[in-house]
Write a protein that holds these residues in place. Structure first.
Motif, PDB file in Angstrom:
ATOM      1  N   GLY A   8     -43.192  22.524  -7.675  1.00 57.90           N
ATOM      2  CA  GLY A   8     -43.361  23.956  -7.455  1.00 57.90           C
ATOM      3  C   GLY A   8     -43.618  24.339  -6.004  1.00 57.90           C
ATOM      4  O   GLY A   8     -43.113  25.355  -5.523  1.00 57.90           O
ATOM      5  N   SER A  37     -39.205  22.025 -10.705  1.00 55.48           N
ATOM      6  CA  SER A  37     -40.311  22.673 -11.443  1.00 55.48           C
ATOM      7  C   SER A  37     -40.280  24.177 -11.216  1.00 55.48           C
ATOM      8  O   SER A  37     -39.504  24.681 -10.420  1.00 55.48           O
ATOM      9  CB  SER A  37     -41.680  22.214 -10.956  1.00 55.48           C
ATOM     10  OG  SER A  37     -41.793  20.857 -10.857  1.00 55.48           O
ATOM     11  N   ASP A 201     -47.739  19.471 -15.365  1.00 56.70           N
ATOM     12  CA  ASP A 201     -47.262  18.578 -14.308  1.00 56.70           C
ATOM     13  C   ASP A 201     -46.237  17.563 -14.814  1.00 56.70           C
ATOM     14  O   ASP A 201     -46.054  16.511 -14.209  1.00 56.70           O
ATOM     15  CB  ASP A 201     -48.432  17.840 -13.635  1.00 56.70           C
ATOM     16  CG  ASP A 201     -49.407  18.813 -13.000  1.00 56.70           C
ATOM     17  OD1 ASP A 201     -48.941  19.792 -12.396  1.00 56.70           O
ATOM     18  OD2 ASP A 201     -50.626  18.605 -13.116  1.00 56.70           O
TER      19      ASP A 201
HETATM   20 MG    MG Z   1     -46.142  22.514 -10.962  1.00 58.85          MG
END
Ligand code: MG
Ligand code: ASP
Length: 420
Positions: A8, A37, A201
Protein backbone atom coordinates in the motif's frame (compact mmCIF):
# COMPACT_ATOMS: atom_id res chain seq x y z
CA UNK A 1 8.79 -15.90 -14.69
CA UNK A 2 8.99 -13.43 -11.84
CA UNK A 3 6.48 -12.17 -9.29
CA UNK A 4 6.60 -8.61 -7.96
CA UNK A 5 4.57 -7.42 -4.99
CA UNK A 6 3.90 -3.77 -4.22
CA UNK A 7 2.36 -2.83 -0.86
CA UNK A 8 0.00 0.00 0.00
CA UNK A 9 2.76 2.48 0.82
CA UNK A 10 4.27 2.17 -2.66
CA UNK A 11 1.02 3.26 -4.37
CA UNK A 12 -0.25 5.74 -1.80
CA UNK A 13 -0.39 8.60 -4.36
CA UNK A 14 0.06 9.34 -8.08
CA UNK A 15 3.78 9.79 -7.66
CA UNK A 16 3.93 6.31 -6.12
CA UNK A 17 1.97 4.77 -9.00
CA UNK A 18 4.35 6.39 -11.50
CA UNK A 19 7.31 5.06 -9.57
CA UNK A 20 5.85 1.54 -9.50
CA UNK A 21 5.16 1.72 -13.25
CA UNK A 22 8.78 2.83 -13.73
CA UNK A 23 10.09 -0.17 -11.78
CA UNK A 24 7.91 -2.54 -13.80
CA UNK A 25 9.04 -0.99 -17.08
CA UNK A 26 12.71 -1.07 -16.10
CA UNK A 27 12.51 -4.84 -15.80
CA UNK A 28 11.85 -4.92 -19.60
CA UNK A 29 8.72 -6.66 -18.64
CA UNK A 30 7.69 -9.97 -19.92
CA UNK A 31 7.00 -13.04 -17.81
CA UNK A 32 5.97 -10.82 -14.95
CA UNK A 33 3.08 -11.12 -12.53
CA UNK A 34 2.52 -8.06 -10.35
CA UNK A 35 0.57 -8.26 -7.09
CA UNK A 36 -0.65 -4.96 -5.66
CA UNK A 37 -2.23 -4.08 -2.29
CA UNK A 38 -4.79 -1.40 -1.55
CA UNK A 39 -3.54 2.18 -1.81
CA UNK A 40 -2.16 3.80 1.34
CA UNK A 41 -4.50 3.35 4.29
CA UNK A 42 -7.49 2.27 2.19
CA UNK A 43 -7.94 -1.08 3.90
CA UNK A 44 -8.29 0.61 7.30
CA UNK A 45 -10.82 3.03 5.85
CA UNK A 46 -12.80 0.18 4.26
CA UNK A 47 -12.85 -1.62 7.61
CA UNK A 48 -14.41 1.46 9.16
CA UNK A 49 -16.87 1.65 6.29
CA UNK A 50 -17.88 -1.97 6.89
CA UNK A 51 -18.59 -1.39 10.57
CA UNK A 52 -20.51 1.79 9.82
CA UNK A 53 -22.60 -0.08 7.21
CA UNK A 54 -23.30 -3.09 9.43
CA UNK A 55 -23.96 -1.28 12.67
CA UNK A 56 -25.82 1.53 11.01
CA UNK A 57 -23.73 3.94 13.04
CA UNK A 58 -20.80 6.20 12.29
CA UNK A 59 -20.86 8.16 9.11
CA UNK A 60 -21.01 5.63 6.33
CA UNK A 61 -21.53 8.25 3.64
CA UNK A 62 -18.63 10.43 4.79
CA UNK A 63 -16.21 7.50 5.07
CA UNK A 64 -17.10 6.28 1.58
CA UNK A 65 -16.87 9.74 0.02
CA UNK A 66 -13.35 10.07 1.43
CA UNK A 67 -12.28 6.74 -0.02
CA UNK A 68 -13.78 7.61 -3.38
CA UNK A 69 -12.33 11.12 -3.46
CA UNK A 70 -8.87 9.80 -2.55
CA UNK A 71 -8.85 7.43 -5.54
CA UNK A 72 -10.34 10.02 -7.87
CA UNK A 73 -7.63 12.47 -6.92
CA UNK A 74 -4.95 9.91 -7.78
CA UNK A 75 -6.59 9.33 -11.18
CA UNK A 76 -6.75 13.08 -11.85
CA UNK A 77 -3.07 13.36 -10.96
CA UNK A 78 -2.21 10.51 -13.33
CA UNK A 79 -4.12 11.39 -16.45
CA UNK A 80 -6.12 13.89 -18.39
CA UNK A 81 -8.05 11.03 -19.98
CA UNK A 82 -10.10 9.67 -17.07
CA UNK A 83 -12.16 7.60 -19.59
CA UNK A 84 -9.25 5.16 -19.67
CA UNK A 85 -9.91 4.54 -15.98
CA UNK A 86 -13.56 3.59 -16.55
CA UNK A 87 -13.28 0.22 -14.72
CA UNK A 88 -12.48 2.16 -11.54
CA UNK A 89 -15.75 4.06 -11.83
CA UNK A 90 -17.65 0.79 -12.28
CA UNK A 91 -16.17 -0.41 -9.01
CA UNK A 92 -17.31 2.79 -7.28
CA UNK A 93 -20.84 2.08 -8.53
CA UNK A 94 -20.75 -1.50 -7.26
CA UNK A 95 -19.84 -0.30 -3.77
CA UNK A 96 -22.48 2.42 -3.87
CA UNK A 97 -25.19 -0.03 -4.92
CA UNK A 98 -24.32 -2.20 -1.97
CA UNK A 99 -24.19 0.68 0.51
CA UNK A 100 -27.65 1.79 -0.60
CA UNK A 101 -29.13 -1.55 0.39
CA UNK A 102 -29.89 -2.60 3.93
CA UNK A 103 -27.46 -5.25 5.19
CA UNK A 104 -29.06 -8.68 5.02
CA UNK A 105 -30.18 -9.52 8.56
CA UNK A 106 -28.50 -12.90 9.01
CA UNK A 107 -25.31 -12.42 7.10
CA UNK A 108 -22.10 -13.03 8.97
CA UNK A 109 -20.34 -9.70 9.52
CA UNK A 110 -17.01 -11.17 8.42
CA UNK A 111 -18.51 -12.14 5.08
CA UNK A 112 -19.71 -8.58 4.51
CA UNK A 113 -16.29 -7.36 5.64
CA UNK A 114 -14.47 -9.42 3.02
CA UNK A 115 -16.83 -8.32 0.29
CA UNK A 116 -16.42 -4.60 1.00
CA UNK A 117 -12.76 -4.58 2.03
CA UNK A 118 -11.71 -6.38 -1.17
CA UNK A 119 -12.54 -3.22 -3.12
CA UNK A 120 -9.29 -1.66 -1.88
CA UNK A 121 -7.25 -4.08 -3.97
CA UNK A 122 -9.71 -4.07 -6.87
CA UNK A 123 -9.46 -0.27 -7.11
CA UNK A 124 -5.68 -0.08 -6.78
CA UNK A 125 -5.04 -2.76 -9.42
CA UNK A 126 -7.50 -1.17 -11.85
CA UNK A 127 -5.72 2.16 -11.45
CA UNK A 128 -2.21 0.71 -11.81
CA UNK A 129 -3.27 -1.34 -14.82
CA UNK A 130 -4.98 1.59 -16.55
CA UNK A 131 -1.92 3.74 -15.93
CA UNK A 132 0.42 1.09 -17.39
CA UNK A 133 -1.80 0.74 -20.46
CA UNK A 134 -1.85 4.49 -20.88
CA UNK A 135 1.96 4.51 -20.66
CA UNK A 136 2.16 2.00 -23.50
CA UNK A 137 2.51 -1.26 -21.59
CA UNK A 138 -0.14 -3.83 -22.48
CA UNK A 139 -0.62 -5.39 -19.09
CA UNK A 140 -3.57 -7.64 -18.29
CA UNK A 141 -5.79 -7.09 -15.28
CA UNK A 142 -6.52 -10.41 -13.59
CA UNK A 143 -9.21 -10.96 -10.98
CA UNK A 144 -7.56 -12.85 -8.09
CA UNK A 145 -10.99 -13.80 -6.75
CA UNK A 146 -11.37 -16.17 -9.69
CA UNK A 147 -8.00 -17.81 -9.06
CA UNK A 148 -7.35 -17.96 -5.33
CA UNK A 149 -9.83 -20.49 -3.96
CA UNK A 150 -10.33 -20.57 -0.21
CA UNK A 151 -12.70 -22.13 2.30
CA UNK A 152 -15.34 -19.95 3.95
CA UNK A 153 -13.26 -18.82 6.95
CA UNK A 154 -13.99 -15.18 6.20
CA UNK A 155 -11.19 -12.73 7.11
CA UNK A 156 -8.68 -15.59 7.18
CA UNK A 157 -9.51 -17.77 4.22
CA UNK A 158 -7.57 -21.06 4.07
CA UNK A 159 -6.22 -21.66 0.61
CA UNK A 160 -7.26 -24.72 -1.36
CA UNK A 161 -3.89 -25.25 -3.00
CA UNK A 162 -4.89 -27.82 -5.56
CA UNK A 163 -7.78 -25.80 -7.02
CA UNK A 164 -5.87 -22.57 -6.78
CA UNK A 165 -2.83 -23.88 -8.63
CA UNK A 166 -5.03 -25.38 -11.30
CA UNK A 167 -6.87 -22.08 -11.90
CA UNK A 168 -3.66 -20.06 -11.80
CA UNK A 169 -1.75 -22.19 -14.27
CA UNK A 170 -4.76 -22.56 -16.60
CA UNK A 171 -5.30 -18.81 -16.69
CA UNK A 172 -1.79 -17.43 -16.53
CA UNK A 173 0.89 -19.87 -17.63
CA UNK A 174 0.58 -19.11 -21.37
CA UNK A 175 -0.18 -15.46 -20.95
CA UNK A 176 2.91 -14.92 -18.82
CA UNK A 177 5.25 -16.43 -21.39
CA UNK A 178 5.26 -13.04 -23.04
CA UNK A 179 3.09 -10.68 -21.06
CA UNK A 180 2.64 -8.81 -17.82
CA UNK A 181 -0.37 -9.38 -15.57
CA UNK A 182 -1.55 -7.25 -12.67
CA UNK A 183 -3.56 -8.83 -9.86
CA UNK A 184 -4.74 -8.17 -6.31
CA UNK A 185 -3.07 -9.27 -3.14
CA UNK A 186 -5.04 -10.40 -0.11
CA UNK A 187 -8.28 -11.55 -1.77
CA UNK A 188 -9.79 -14.80 -3.02
CA UNK A 189 -13.16 -16.48 -3.08
CA UNK A 190 -15.02 -19.55 -1.92
CA UNK A 191 -16.37 -22.27 -4.20
CA UNK A 192 -19.76 -20.50 -4.08
CA UNK A 193 -18.14 -17.33 -5.39
CA UNK A 194 -18.17 -15.28 -2.18
CA UNK A 195 -15.19 -13.01 -1.73
CA UNK A 196 -12.75 -13.88 1.05
CA UNK A 197 -9.60 -12.27 2.40
CA UNK A 198 -6.44 -13.96 3.62
CA UNK A 199 -5.93 -11.92 6.80
CA UNK A 200 -4.50 -8.41 7.21
CA UNK A 201 -1.26 -7.79 5.37
CA UNK A 202 -1.93 -10.92 3.33
CA UNK A 203 -0.65 -9.60 -0.02
CA UNK A 204 2.85 -10.99 0.51
CA UNK A 205 1.22 -14.36 0.97
CA UNK A 206 -0.70 -13.92 -2.30
CA UNK A 207 2.58 -13.25 -4.10
CA UNK A 208 3.95 -16.49 -2.65
CA UNK A 209 0.84 -18.44 -3.70
CA UNK A 210 1.14 -17.31 -7.33
CA UNK A 211 4.89 -17.90 -7.35
CA UNK A 212 4.46 -21.40 -5.94
CA UNK A 213 1.78 -22.38 -8.45
CA UNK A 214 3.65 -20.90 -11.42
CA UNK A 215 7.09 -22.19 -10.36
CA UNK A 216 8.43 -18.66 -10.47
CA UNK A 217 12.15 -18.00 -10.62
CA UNK A 218 11.81 -15.45 -7.86
CA UNK A 219 9.53 -13.14 -5.91
CA UNK A 220 10.39 -9.52 -5.14
CA UNK A 221 8.59 -7.63 -2.41
CA UNK A 222 9.12 -3.90 -2.96
CA UNK A 223 9.05 -2.00 0.33
CA UNK A 224 9.87 1.37 1.85
CA UNK A 225 12.89 -0.10 3.67
CA UNK A 226 16.18 -1.11 2.01
CA UNK A 227 15.61 -4.81 2.77
CA UNK A 228 15.32 -6.94 5.88
CA UNK A 229 16.95 -5.04 8.71
CA UNK A 230 18.23 -6.52 11.95
CA UNK A 231 15.68 -4.45 13.89
CA UNK A 232 12.72 -2.18 13.27
CA UNK A 233 14.10 1.36 12.87
CA UNK A 234 11.09 2.52 14.89
CA UNK A 235 12.70 1.07 18.03
CA UNK A 236 16.36 1.02 17.18
CA UNK A 237 18.97 3.39 15.81
CA UNK A 238 21.88 1.90 13.89
CA UNK A 239 20.00 -0.86 12.15
CA UNK A 240 21.94 -3.02 9.71
CA UNK A 241 20.58 -4.46 6.47
CA UNK A 242 20.93 -8.22 6.10
CA UNK A 243 22.11 -9.18 2.59
CA UNK A 244 21.28 -12.87 2.75
CA UNK A 245 18.88 -14.71 4.97
CA UNK A 246 18.01 -18.40 5.10
CA UNK A 247 14.36 -19.41 4.81
CA UNK A 248 14.61 -20.75 8.32
CA UNK A 249 15.85 -17.50 9.83
CA UNK A 250 13.22 -15.58 7.86
CA UNK A 251 10.45 -17.80 9.23
CA UNK A 252 11.76 -17.48 12.76
CA UNK A 253 12.00 -13.70 12.53
CA UNK A 254 8.48 -13.41 11.08
CA UNK A 255 7.14 -15.79 13.72
CA UNK A 256 8.52 -13.72 16.58
CA UNK A 257 6.90 -10.62 15.15
CA UNK A 258 9.26 -9.02 12.63
CA UNK A 259 6.76 -7.20 10.43
CA UNK A 260 8.85 -7.04 7.29
CA UNK A 261 7.37 -10.22 5.75
CA UNK A 262 4.02 -11.82 6.41
CA UNK A 263 4.68 -15.06 8.34
CA UNK A 264 2.84 -17.32 5.87
CA UNK A 265 4.88 -16.12 2.91
CA UNK A 266 8.01 -18.22 3.28
CA UNK A 267 6.71 -21.78 3.33
CA UNK A 268 5.18 -21.93 -0.18
CA UNK A 269 8.43 -20.49 -1.54
CA UNK A 270 10.75 -22.64 0.53
CA UNK A 271 8.87 -25.77 -0.57
CA UNK A 272 9.84 -25.03 -4.16
CA UNK A 273 13.14 -23.37 -3.43
CA UNK A 274 12.01 -20.05 -4.91
CA UNK A 275 14.11 -17.13 -3.68
CA UNK A 276 12.43 -14.08 -2.14
CA UNK A 277 13.96 -10.64 -2.55
CA UNK A 278 13.05 -7.70 -0.35
CA UNK A 279 13.98 -4.44 -2.06
CA UNK A 280 13.32 -0.72 -1.75
CA UNK A 281 10.89 0.90 -4.18
CA UNK A 282 12.57 4.18 -3.28
CA UNK A 283 16.02 2.91 -4.34
CA UNK A 284 15.26 0.26 -6.96
CA UNK A 285 18.86 0.15 -8.14
CA UNK A 286 19.95 -1.34 -4.80
CA UNK A 287 19.96 -5.08 -4.20
CA UNK A 288 18.10 -5.42 -0.90
CA UNK A 289 17.90 -8.76 0.89
CA UNK A 290 17.81 -12.22 -0.67
CA UNK A 291 16.00 -14.95 1.26
CA UNK A 292 16.70 -18.49 0.14
CA UNK A 293 18.61 -21.65 0.70
CA UNK A 294 21.92 -20.38 1.94
CA UNK A 295 24.62 -22.14 3.89
CA UNK A 296 25.19 -19.37 6.33
CA UNK A 297 22.88 -18.42 9.15
CA UNK A 298 22.01 -14.91 10.15
CA UNK A 299 25.33 -13.08 10.28
CA UNK A 300 24.32 -10.58 12.96
CA UNK A 301 21.98 -10.58 15.93
CA UNK A 302 18.44 -9.54 14.99
CA UNK A 303 16.05 -7.84 17.38
CA UNK A 304 12.27 -7.96 17.51
CA UNK A 305 10.37 -5.76 19.93
CA UNK A 306 6.75 -6.31 20.92
CA UNK A 307 5.22 -3.57 23.02
CA UNK A 308 2.19 -3.59 25.25
CA UNK A 309 2.54 -7.16 26.47
CA UNK A 310 0.78 -8.79 29.40
CA UNK A 311 2.35 -11.50 31.56
CA UNK A 312 -0.21 -13.89 33.01
CA UNK A 313 0.77 -16.50 35.59
CA UNK A 314 -1.54 -19.38 36.38
CA UNK A 315 -1.29 -21.33 39.65
CA UNK A 316 -3.49 -24.42 40.04
CA UNK A 317 -5.78 -23.82 43.02
CA UNK A 318 -5.32 -27.38 44.25
CA UNK A 319 -1.51 -27.19 43.94
CA UNK A 320 -1.50 -29.90 41.30
CA UNK A 321 1.51 -30.03 39.03
CA UNK A 322 1.52 -28.27 35.72
CA UNK A 323 1.38 -31.36 33.57
CA UNK A 324 -0.30 -32.68 30.45
CA UNK A 325 -3.94 -32.36 31.54
CA UNK A 326 -3.52 -28.86 32.92
CA UNK A 327 -1.59 -27.77 29.87
CA UNK A 328 -4.08 -29.14 27.40
CA UNK A 329 -6.90 -27.40 29.28
CA UNK A 330 -4.97 -24.12 29.29
CA UNK A 331 -4.00 -24.29 25.61
CA UNK A 332 -7.55 -25.27 24.66
CA UNK A 333 -8.94 -22.18 26.37
CA UNK A 334 -6.37 -19.83 24.86
CA UNK A 335 -7.10 -21.21 21.39
CA UNK A 336 -10.86 -20.98 21.89
CA UNK A 337 -10.73 -17.30 22.81
CA UNK A 338 -8.17 -16.45 20.14
CA UNK A 339 -5.44 -15.31 22.55
CA UNK A 340 -2.09 -15.97 20.93
CA UNK A 341 0.75 -16.94 23.25
CA UNK A 342 3.98 -15.07 22.49
CA UNK A 343 6.07 -16.82 25.13
CA UNK A 344 5.47 -19.47 27.77
CA UNK A 345 7.35 -20.84 30.73
CA UNK A 346 6.43 -23.20 33.52
CA UNK A 347 7.62 -24.42 36.91
CA UNK A 348 6.17 -27.35 38.86
CA UNK A 349 3.12 -25.43 40.04
CA UNK A 350 2.90 -22.34 37.89
CA UNK A 351 2.51 -21.59 34.21
CA UNK A 352 3.29 -18.18 32.76
CA UNK A 353 2.44 -16.79 29.35
CA UNK A 354 3.04 -13.50 27.63
CA UNK A 355 0.31 -12.26 25.30
CA UNK A 356 -0.59 -9.11 23.40
CA UNK A 357 -2.70 -6.77 25.51
CA UNK A 358 -6.20 -7.31 24.07
CA UNK A 359 -8.57 -6.58 26.94
CA UNK A 360 -11.79 -7.80 25.22
CA UNK A 361 -10.38 -11.23 24.49
CA UNK A 362 -8.71 -11.59 27.89
CA UNK A 363 -11.94 -10.57 29.62
CA UNK A 364 -13.70 -13.51 27.96
CA UNK A 365 -10.89 -15.98 28.64
CA UNK A 366 -10.16 -15.17 32.28
CA UNK A 367 -13.40 -16.30 33.96
CA UNK A 368 -12.94 -19.77 32.47
CA UNK A 369 -9.40 -20.11 33.73
CA UNK A 370 -10.29 -18.70 37.13
CA UNK A 371 -12.32 -21.79 37.89
CA UNK A 372 -9.16 -23.86 38.28
CA UNK A 373 -6.34 -21.37 38.63
CA UNK A 374 -5.29 -18.47 40.79
CA UNK A 375 -4.16 -15.85 38.32
CA UNK A 376 -1.66 -13.03 38.60
CA UNK A 377 -1.27 -10.31 36.02
CA UNK A 378 1.41 -7.88 34.95
CA UNK A 379 0.66 -5.32 32.25
CA UNK A 380 2.58 -2.75 30.23
CA UNK A 381 5.54 -4.98 29.46
CA UNK A 382 7.82 -5.36 26.48
CA UNK A 383 8.85 -8.64 24.86
CA UNK A 384 12.26 -8.57 23.23
CA UNK A 385 13.38 -11.45 21.03
CA UNK A 386 16.99 -11.66 19.86
CA UNK A 387 17.88 -14.21 17.22
CA UNK A 388 21.57 -15.17 17.18
CA UNK A 389 22.12 -13.36 20.43
CA UNK A 390 25.24 -12.94 22.52
CA UNK A 391 25.74 -11.52 26.03
CA UNK A 392 26.60 -8.09 24.70
CA UNK A 393 23.32 -7.74 22.83
CA UNK A 394 21.37 -8.88 25.88
CA UNK A 395 23.11 -6.30 28.08
CA UNK A 396 22.39 -3.66 25.49
CA UNK A 397 18.62 -4.11 25.50
CA UNK A 398 18.43 -4.42 29.29
CA UNK A 399 19.72 -0.92 29.97
CA UNK A 400 17.17 0.81 32.25
CA UNK A 401 14.90 -2.22 32.21
CA UNK A 402 13.83 -4.69 34.82
CA UNK A 403 13.98 -8.29 33.62
CA UNK A 404 10.93 -10.39 34.54
CA UNK A 405 11.31 -13.51 32.41
CA UNK A 406 14.19 -14.80 30.34
CA UNK A 407 14.13 -17.77 28.03
CA UNK A 408 17.08 -18.98 26.03
CA UNK A 409 17.46 -21.57 23.34
CA UNK A 410 20.53 -22.15 21.24
CA UNK A 411 19.81 -19.39 18.73
CA UNK A 412 17.09 -17.31 20.33
CA UNK A 413 16.64 -15.47 23.59
CA UNK A 414 13.37 -13.90 24.70
CA UNK A 415 13.26 -11.30 27.43
CA UNK A 416 10.19 -9.91 29.11
CA UNK A 417 11.03 -6.50 30.57
CA UNK A 418 9.52 -3.50 32.26
CA UNK A 419 10.79 0.08 32.25
CA UNK A 420 12.69 0.89 35.41
MG1 MG B 1 -1.49 -2.89 3.40
N1 ASP C 1 -4.45 -4.28 1.95
C1 ASP C 1 -4.38 -5.36 2.89
C2 ASP C 1 -4.02 -4.84 4.27
O1 ASP C 1 -3.74 -3.67 4.39
C3 ASP C 1 -3.41 -6.43 2.47
C4 ASP C 1 -1.97 -5.99 2.41
O2 ASP C 1 -1.67 -4.81 2.43
O3 ASP C 1 -1.09 -6.85 2.36
O4 ASP C 1 -4.04 -5.59 5.21
Amino acid sequence: MQVFKFGGASVRDAQGVRNVAGIIQQQRPNNLLVVVSAMGETTNALEQLTWAYLRRQGDQELIWQRIRAYHEQIIRDLTNKPEAFEPVYSLFSEVETMLNQEPEPHQHPDKVYDHLVSYGELLSTRIVNAYLNQSGLDSYWVDARRLVRTDDSYREGKVDWEQTCEYITDTLADLLETGVAITQGFIGSTGEGYTTTLGRDGSDYTAAIFAHCLNAEGVTIWKDVPGVLNADPKWFDETVKIDQLTYQDAIELAYYGATVIHPKTIKPLQNKNIPLYVRSFLHPQETGTAIGQFEKHLPIPSFIFKMNQTLISLHPKDFSFIAEENLSKIFGQFAEYGVKINLMQNTAISFSVVVDHRPERLARLMPNLQEDFRISYNEGLELITIRHYDEKTIDRVLVNKKLLVEQKSRYTVQLVVKDL
